[in-house]
Design an enzyme around this catalytic site. Structure first.
Site, mmCIF file in Angstrom:
data_model
loop_
_atom_site.group_PDB
_atom_site.id
_atom_site.type_symbol
_atom_site.label_atom_id
_atom_site.label_comp_id
_atom_site.label_asym_id
_atom_site.label_seq_id
_atom_site.Cartn_x
_atom_site.Cartn_y
_atom_site.Cartn_z
ATOM 1 N N SER A 261 -0.865 -1.399 -0.594
ATOM 2 C CA SER A 261 -1.086 0.029 -0.831
ATOM 3 C C SER A 261 -0.035 0.834 -0.093
ATOM 4 C CB SER A 261 -2.465 0.450 -0.338
ATOM 5 O OG SER A 261 -2.518 0.458 1.079
ATOM 6 N N ASP A 262 0.358 1.965 -0.678
ATOM 7 C CA ASP A 262 1.125 2.905 0.121
ATOM 8 C C ASP A 262 0.259 3.309 1.310
ATOM 9 O OD1 ASP A 262 3.087 4.609 1.034
ATOM 10 O OD2 ASP A 262 3.399 5.577 -0.899
ATOM 11 N N TRP A 263 0.896 3.750 2.373
ATOM 12 C CA TRP A 263 0.212 3.951 3.651
ATOM 13 C C TRP A 263 -0.860 5.030 3.509
ATOM 14 C CZ3 TRP A 263 3.045 0.159 3.341
ATOM 15 C CH2 TRP A 263 3.422 -0.641 4.406
#
Length: 829
Positions: A261-263
């Site tokens: 996942s993106d942060w």
């Protein structure tokens, strides 16, 4: 347990700890020559549930890296670190090479050079101890206002795919895993993290415009990992979107690496795990204890967890990281002279000469040159606002200094107008009363009231005073000024987050939205001696706090010095810029801070005016007919000075080509309606469908300011002798290109395909290109190959690519609007 704690502590201090050979006795998969899948299954069989869970989410303490998965010594799983790109080692770590922004890399149209770009990043990430480089970004440039356009490549999926493949191959050749991002349809920063950033897009549009470059990254470049995006796609969060992460990524493209996942982009446990997400970053809010509970409840199967972990282990085995984990030191120097040479080469080849009337460029030694604009020296723009910037090395040569060293004649420097207006004297002005409030809506009793002589602050912590929170506050300033002159007074506010200005109750500036630092200007007619009430409002939602108010009275000229310098010079070189940021979209594509007026004033004084643009995407140019030359430099990285001097004085002939279309006005862009950008009523409508970039301008019959693929040179080229092979794909296209000028240079030969009308495709689509370097008078025959995909569209009934039979036109030239050679091929059924 002590060993595990020690490993984690060492990893947190930024050194990845290798598995010792002694561990191999208990871990037969270490050093084994068995197939990767056999070794993955052996590790999975040996792992406990808690150990598997430790592999699928990050942990706290990764700083200075972006993310970390700790080692599991009992089964010899190495720790590994994830860190930001994409134009080098991000996060401002020292001792690295600052490469040009990716949009500049795309403007080279040179896949071999972009592979070297990736090799530099891979080598330096490895030296810093990084296992996974969070790069490249391959999202399509849908609108020039999108905040991260400079961080990606192009409006065209084919060009973007070629650049992404080259970059990934370069990164991974150094033993570092590349993480291609952001899957998918991630084309704006407005409302990110929110379901209102919901891309409503057809399957065909996704498959033809927003996914092909990811497919190339997976199938051809063998990217080890993928980052899912912050947005929602057709009502489903991208990091739990089973269509994207399972049907397309796993089933259609056969991807067997891991999805991160993106942060902060993970929004659920069960839906994300079952939808296809393998790793949550940066911590384990959803994939830690919550996932363990979901396993116990049967909401997520053990088989699914095994797949998640297997997807992570597989590339680690392929890259030999069980035997040779990457080690490194975040503070150790990673940059090398050969890396700097690549940075300079990319900067040179990325610059696009858009106009050169009268051959004012290249400059000649001995000319009197006026260099104008803060971007030449005082506010040098190297990276353009990356969310995790690559540090600018010490000792970078500014364009001004490089021009002075190269010119051999008189060089005058004028900074030009400041970023915002000064506060001019008034007959009576005793300052403003500031009132600070909890919350962002100026509500409730003030937490603090004080007298402020000016509104001019930049608080990195975001906290203006004790008793006011560091984030999530608002303020107003009120007072009275008595003007000295009658006439139009210009007011300006520079702020991050929201700001407004009222003069005698009239709203003069409305910038009430989350944003990066932006300057807005308004004008009010005032009368000498007549007091007026001034009110400034501001809110700060997060991060630092910045605000500056200024005003000018009638008759003030911010351009007199620049105009005088231009009149006295043989040639004027004006540096102008438009900076964009991750997390924010632009509100327009006009140059800010009065730069258009500055260029117009300088050009009126000296028609031999050269404009050097430092932007992340397209900008408008109301002055373009008045200047002699325009050079788009993007954000050139650490070689900005040397590269600018080399290009301006002709040591290097420009060879860049536009990777995006430059429109005449914002009204011309494909997503010009609010429903399309940034969206309305909880949706972002992609109803321009396949009409993205030059496809839109061609389809709608709109003349761009500068077309996709455009770029001039200091020499000239001729194209002739087109041949198109007959029969089915692959189709071979050849053409002879000749340097018809007096100096060496490079040209990019571009091939576009026009489908039969029944296919419902845009008029022309880039399907092949090649960059060729030629000496004066030299000719070369360029050979291009068009595969079956070049003649296929997405069949939504069959959910598959379908070759389109019939007569296709092949157009070859040097931009999407300069295609002098035409040929045809008939594709059989």
């Amino acid at each position: 347990m002590l060993r595990a704690v020690l490993v984690l502590a060492l990893a947190a201090s930024a050194v990845t700890v290798p598995v010792t050979p002694a561990g191999a006795a208990d871990c037969p998969w270490v050093g084994s020559t068995a197939p990767v899948e056999t070794r993955v299954n052996a590790v999975l069989k040996a792992m406990t549930v808690d150990e598997e869970l430790a592999v699928v989410h990050g942990v706290a303490g990764a700083s200075p890296y972006a993310g970390m998965i700790p080692a599991i010594p009992r089964v010899c799983v190495p720790s590994f670190l994830l860190h930001d790109g994409p134009n080098g080692v991000g996060g401002s770590l020292p001792g690295v090479t600052q490469l040009p922004a990716p949009v500049g890399a795309a403007a080279t149209w040179n896949t071999g050079l972009v592979r070297q770009y990736g090799e530099v990043e891979g080598a330096e990430q490895k030296a810093k101890g990084v296992t996974v480089a969070l790069a490249p970004m391959v999202n399509i440039v849908r609108d020039p206002r999108a905040g991260r356009n400079f961080e990606t490549y192009s409006e065209d999926p084919f060009l973007t795919g070629r650049m992404g493949v080259a970059n990934i191959k370069g990164i991974q050749s150094e033993g570092v895993l590349a993480q291609v991002k952001h899957l998918a349809v991630y084309n704006q920063e407005s409302n990110r993290f929110s379901p209102t950033d919901n891309a409503v897009v057809s399957e065909r549009t996704m498959q033809e415009m927003y996914l092909p470059q990811f497919e190339a990254a997976i199938r051809e470049a063998k990217a080890s990992s993928v980052m899912c995006s912050y947005n929602w796609v057709n009502g489903v969060n991208a990091c739990e979107n089973s269509y994207l992460l399972t049907k397309v990524l796993r089933e259609q493209w056969k991807f067997d690496g891991f999805v991160t996942s993106d942060w902060g982009g993970t929004k659920s446990t069960v839906a994300a795990a079952n939808g296809g997400l393998d790793m949550e970053m940066p911590t384990g809010k959803y994939f830690g204890d919550a996932l363990k509970t979901a396993l116990a409840n049967g909401q997520v199967s053990k088989t699914r967890l095994d797949r998640m972990v297997g997807n992570v282990l597989r590339p680690l085995f392929r890259f030999g990281l069980f035997e040779r984990p990457i080690t490194g030191d975040p503070n150790a120097p990673a940059a090398k002279p050969e890396h700097a040479a690549v940075a300079w080469k990319v900067a040179d080849e990325s610059a696009v000469l858009l106009k050169n009337k009268g051959n004012v460029l290249p400059l000649s030694a001995g000319q009197k040159i006026a260099v104008i604009g803060r971007g030449a020296h005082d506010e040098v723009k190297t990276t353009g606002g990356l969310g995790n910037p690559v540090a600018t090395p010490p000792g970078v040569t500014t364009p001004l200094r490089a021009i002075e060293q190269r010119a051999g004649g008189e060089v005058t420097y004028v900074p030009g107008p400041a970023a915002s207006l000064p506060t001019v004297p008034a007959d009576r002005f005793e300052g403003l009363t500031g009132r600070f409030y909890a919350g962002v809506d100026l509500a409730g009793p003030p937490l603090l009231t004080r007298a402020d002589q000016t509104v001019d602050f930049d608080w990195p912590s975001g906290k203006p005073a004790e008793g006011v929170p560091a984030t999530g506050w608002s303020a107003s300033w009120t007072g009275t000024i008595t003007p000295r002159k009658t006439g139009p007074h210009t007011f300006a506010i520079t702020s991050d987050d929201g700001s407004r200005l009222f003069v005698d109750g009239e709203e003069v500036i409305d910038n009430w939205k989350d944003q990066a630092p932006t300057t807005q200007v308004g004008t009010v007619e005032l009368t000498a001696g007549k007091p007026v009430n001034v009110e400034v409002r501001y809110y700060q939602r997060g991060g630092g706090a910045r605000m500056q108010l200024g005003w000018e009275e009638p008759g003030s000229s911010r351009y007199d010095e620049a105009v005088a310098a231009a009149k006295a010079a043989d040639v004027a070189v004006v540096f102008a810029d438009l900076i964009s940021w991750e997390g924010y979209d632009l509100t327009g594509i006009d140059l800010p801070r009065g730069q258009n007026d500055l260029i117009s004033a300088v050009a009126a004084a000296n028609p031999r005016t050269v404009v050097v643009l430092q932007t992340g995407s397209a900008v408008t140019m109301p002055w373009v007919g008045s200047v002699s030359s325009v050079l788009e430099a993007w954000f050139p990285g650490q070689a900005i000075g040397e590269s600018m001097a080399s290009l301006l004085f002709g040591d290097t002939s420009p060879s860049g080509k536009l990777p995006v279309t430059f429109p005449k006005s914002l009204a011309d862009v494909p997503a010009s309606t609010p429903a399309r950008f940034p969206g309305a009523n909880g949706e972002v409508r992609y109803d321009e469908e396949l009409g993205v970039g030059y496809r839109w301008y061609d389809r709608e019959g709109i003349e761009p300011l500068f077309p996709f693929g455009h770029g001039l040179s200091y020499t000239s080229f001729g194209l002739e002798g087109l041949t198109v092979s007959r029969g089915d794909a692959p189709v071979t296209v050849t053409a002879r290109v000749t340097n018809t000028g007096q100096r060496a240079g490079s040209e990019v030969v571009q091939a576009y395909v026009s489908f039969p009308s029944a296919a419902g495709e845009p008029p022309r689509q880039l399907k092949a290109f090649a960059k060729v370097e030629l000496k004066p008078g030299e000719s070369k025959r360029v050979r291009l190959t068009l595969d079956e995909r070049a003649f296929s569209i997405w069949d939504t009934a069959k959910h598959a690519w379908a070759k389109q039979p019939g007569r296709h036109q092949i157009s070859v030239g040097t931009s999407s609007r300069d295609l002098p050679l035409k040929g045809y091929v008939t594709i059989p059924r």
